[in-house]
Design an enzyme around this catalytic site. Structure first.
Site, PDB file in Angstrom:
ATOM      1  N   SER A  73       0.829  -1.196   0.000  1.00  0.00           N
ATOM      2  CA  SER A  73       0.000   0.000   0.000  1.00  0.00           C
ATOM      3  C   SER A  73       0.865   1.248   0.000  1.00  0.00           C
ATOM      4  O   SER A  73       2.089   1.177   0.026  1.00  0.00           O
ATOM      5  CB  SER A  73      -0.923   0.001   1.219  1.00  0.00           C
ATOM      6  OG  SER A  73      -0.148   0.259   2.371  1.00  0.00           O
ATOM      7  N   LYS A  74       0.187   2.391  -0.005  1.00  0.00           N
ATOM      8  CA  LYS A  74       0.846   3.703  -0.040  1.00  0.00           C
ATOM      9  C   LYS A  74       1.992   3.816   0.954  1.00  0.00           C
ATOM     10  O   LYS A  74       3.018   4.407   0.658  1.00  0.00           O
ATOM     11  CB  LYS A  74      -0.182   4.793   0.277  1.00  0.00           C
ATOM     12  CG  LYS A  74      -0.947   5.254  -0.934  1.00  0.00           C
ATOM     13  CD  LYS A  74      -0.186   6.314  -1.691  1.00  0.00           C
ATOM     14  CE  LYS A  74      -0.311   6.100  -3.202  1.00  0.00           C
ATOM     15  NZ  LYS A  74       0.871   6.178  -3.958  1.00  0.00           N
ATOM     16  N   ARG A  75       1.776   3.256   2.139  1.00  0.00           N
ATOM     17  CA  ARG A  75       2.808   3.485   3.155  1.00  0.00           C
ATOM     18  C   ARG A  75       4.119   2.770   2.828  1.00  0.00           C
ATOM     19  O   ARG A  75       5.138   2.959   3.481  1.00  0.00           O
ATOM     20  CB  ARG A  75       2.306   3.097   4.556  1.00  0.00           C
ATOM     21  CG  ARG A  75       2.167   1.632   4.782  1.00  0.00           C
ATOM     22  CD  ARG A  75       1.371   1.313   6.041  1.00  0.00           C
ATOM     23  NE  ARG A  75       0.898  -0.037   5.970  1.00  0.00           N
ATOM     24  CZ  ARG A  75       1.589  -1.087   6.388  1.00  0.00           C
ATOM     25  NH1 ARG A  75       2.780  -0.912   6.935  1.00  0.00           N
ATOM     26  NH2 ARG A  75       1.111  -2.304   6.260  1.00  0.00           N
TER      27      ARG A  75
END
Ligand code: GLU
Ligand code: ZN
Length: 499
Positions: free
Chosen positions: A253-255
């Site tokens: 994901s984005k993180r």
């Protein structure tokens, strides 16, 4: 053997993510390896989430990666159109056929009624599945329900017993019990086909031989197989490629940083490196080489060597591969790639003078083995293009604070001012001789000079650096460093002592 026809079928609801790019790549590789056809089909029937901007993004990312298609948007082909939104008549026609044959039926249950039943099932601890309420409606029932203003969906009749088997090239036989696959919806109440349904109609109509897609879709495949059977279609071969997980094995994901091709592009990754890296996410070549040009990947690719265990995404490895391509691709290519990045950072004009481009070419040649991305490359060449830099703090402590630092730089200045010709071998010779005369190690002269002319403690060979920077610039910067050492630094130190 039948000619391979494969497709990439993105839904235009966002950017092209690395998972999607990897799926596209594996399909493309199989097509190119076998001399088959690679089709691009846009699955844009979700009118609320699909956007033209996403279509454009996906197309531009695929092009940038070099994943060219033989049939699809912009070029058309024998089995077009290649946008599902332009194929609605086909889905309608086939749905009517299924209804006429008694293999599918209209269901008038409202979302509220269905939700109430699901709620009831949950209360009783049962799996919430459609109960077949509308399976055997009479014509009269339908007229009455329609008169109530209900918009029907179309559901496929799924046998309550037995099982559906997915024979997957990568995962082997995967068996699904039909009882868990209820009469699913193939046409929504707004007349739009569902993913599973449109996908089957098109995969068949486009004569695709292999369906290579993400493992996330494996649970859709038994439903699709039931549709193939109802429609009397022969099955294609399925291959579900393993998931891509973050290093901590969680969902990517984005993180975890950049996840779309576009973001990687903006961070200064090269398409060659991304392709090479993505190929290794699930597929492994026979040899031990990991850096492989695309021609070799095409030559060696086979689905049999795609693993079924999840692939772990590792940005360090991607960066390592990118660094390799930065070093190995032709110099002119890397220069061309880095120009927009230089412009973005204001280090190069929109239409740069030839002299600046020459400087850039030489600077890139000198430093490109020190960068892993184009962004890093901009950083390592920046001091050739801008005087506006600060001295690295630990360098200041080591090379500027000690007593006599100004005197050392005066020696350097003298050498640089007088050395003839102004060439790195000669500059080096004079530096070494001078160090010997002064009874110090050459490093004592070299490090402070580097810090003075570049602001840094590390970089390419100092003498090449100084030659490229030129006599005048080097002298200017040494002067600036001397006044920093003798005027600013004592004031700074005094201020710190008083704290
Ligand atoms: N539109 C689907 C997706 O983007 C395609 C899946 C498939 O390849 O069948 O996930
Ligand atoms: Zn119903």
């Amino acid at each position: 053997m039948e000619k391979v026809r494969v497709r990439f079928a993105p839904s235009p609801t966002g950017k092209l993510h690395i998972g999607g790019a990897r799926t596209a790549l594996f399909n493309w590789l199989l097509a190119r390896h076998t001399g088959g056809t690679f089709v691009l089909r846009i699955e844009d029937t979700d009118t609320e989430r699909s956007t033209q901007a996403s279509v454009d993004q996906i197309i531009s990312s695929l092009k940038w990666l070099g994943l060219d298609w033989d049939e699809g948007p912009e070029i058309g082909g024998e089995y077009g159109p290649y946008f599902q939104s332009q194929r609605l008549h086909l889905y309608e026609e086939k749905a009517q056929e299924l209804i006429d044959k008694g293999l599918a039926y209209l269901c008038y249950c409202t979302p509220e009624e269905l939700e109430a039943k699901r709620e009831e099932a949950r209360r009783q601890g049962k799996a919430p599945r459609y109960d077949g309420h509308c399976r055997n409606l009479t014509d009269q029932d339908r007229v009455r329900l329609a008169a109530e203003g209900r918009q029907p969906v179309v559901r496929l009749k799924v046998p309550a017993e037995g099982e559906t088997v997915v024979d997957d090239i990568i995962r082997g036989r995967v068996v699904f019990k039909n009882e868990v696959l209820d009469d699913f919806i193939i046409v929504k109440s707004n007349g739009m086909p569902t993913y599973n349904y449109a996908c089957v109609i098109d995969d068949y109509a486009m004569k695709l031989t292999h369906i290579i897609r993400a493992e996330e879709h494996l649970s859709n495949t038994p439903r699709q197989i039931l549709l193939y059977q109802a429609l009397g279609y022969e099955l294609p071969q399925f291959a579900h490629v393993p998931m891509i997980l973050a290093p901590d094995r969680s969902k990517l994901s984005k993180r975890h940083g950049a996840t779309s091709v576009e973001e990687f592009r903006e961070e200064g990754y090269l398409p060659e490196a991304i392709i090479n890296y993505l190929a290794l996410l699930g597929w492994s070549p026979e040899g031990t080489d990991e850096v492989m040009p695309i021609e070799r990947i095409v030559e060696e690719f086979s689905i049999d060597r795609v693993s079924k265990t999840a692939a772990i995404y590792d940005v360090k490895k991607l960066a390592w591969i990118n660094g390799h391509y930065l070093r190995e691709l032709p110099l002119e290519r890397i220069v061309a790639e880095v120009i927009p990045f230089m412009q973005k950072h204001g280090l190069l004009a929109a239409s740069p003078e030839p002299a600046k481009l020459e400087l850039l070419t030489k600077a890139v040649d000198l430093t490109r083995d020190r960068a892993k991305t184009l962004e890093e490359l901009v950083d390592v060449v920046s001091y050739f293009f801008s005087d506006d830099f600060e001295y690295e703090e630990k360098g200041v402590r080591k090379h500027f604070v000690p007593a006599g630092a100004g005197e050392i730089l005066r020696q350097a200045k003298e050498i640089i001012a007088s050395v003839e010709p102004f060439e790195h071998q000669v500059i080096e010779e004079v530096y070494r001789t001078r160090a010997e005369e002064l009874g110090i190690k050459p490093a004592k002269l070299i490090h402070p000079t580097r810090l003075a002319v570049s602001g840094r403690t590390i970089g390419p060979g100092l003498f090449e650096l100084v030659e490229l920077l030129g006599r005048e610039k080097s002298l200017e910067r040494i002067d600036r460093a001397i006044s920093f050492i003798e005027q600013e630094l004592p004031a700074q130190i005094a201020a710190n002592d008083n704290k």
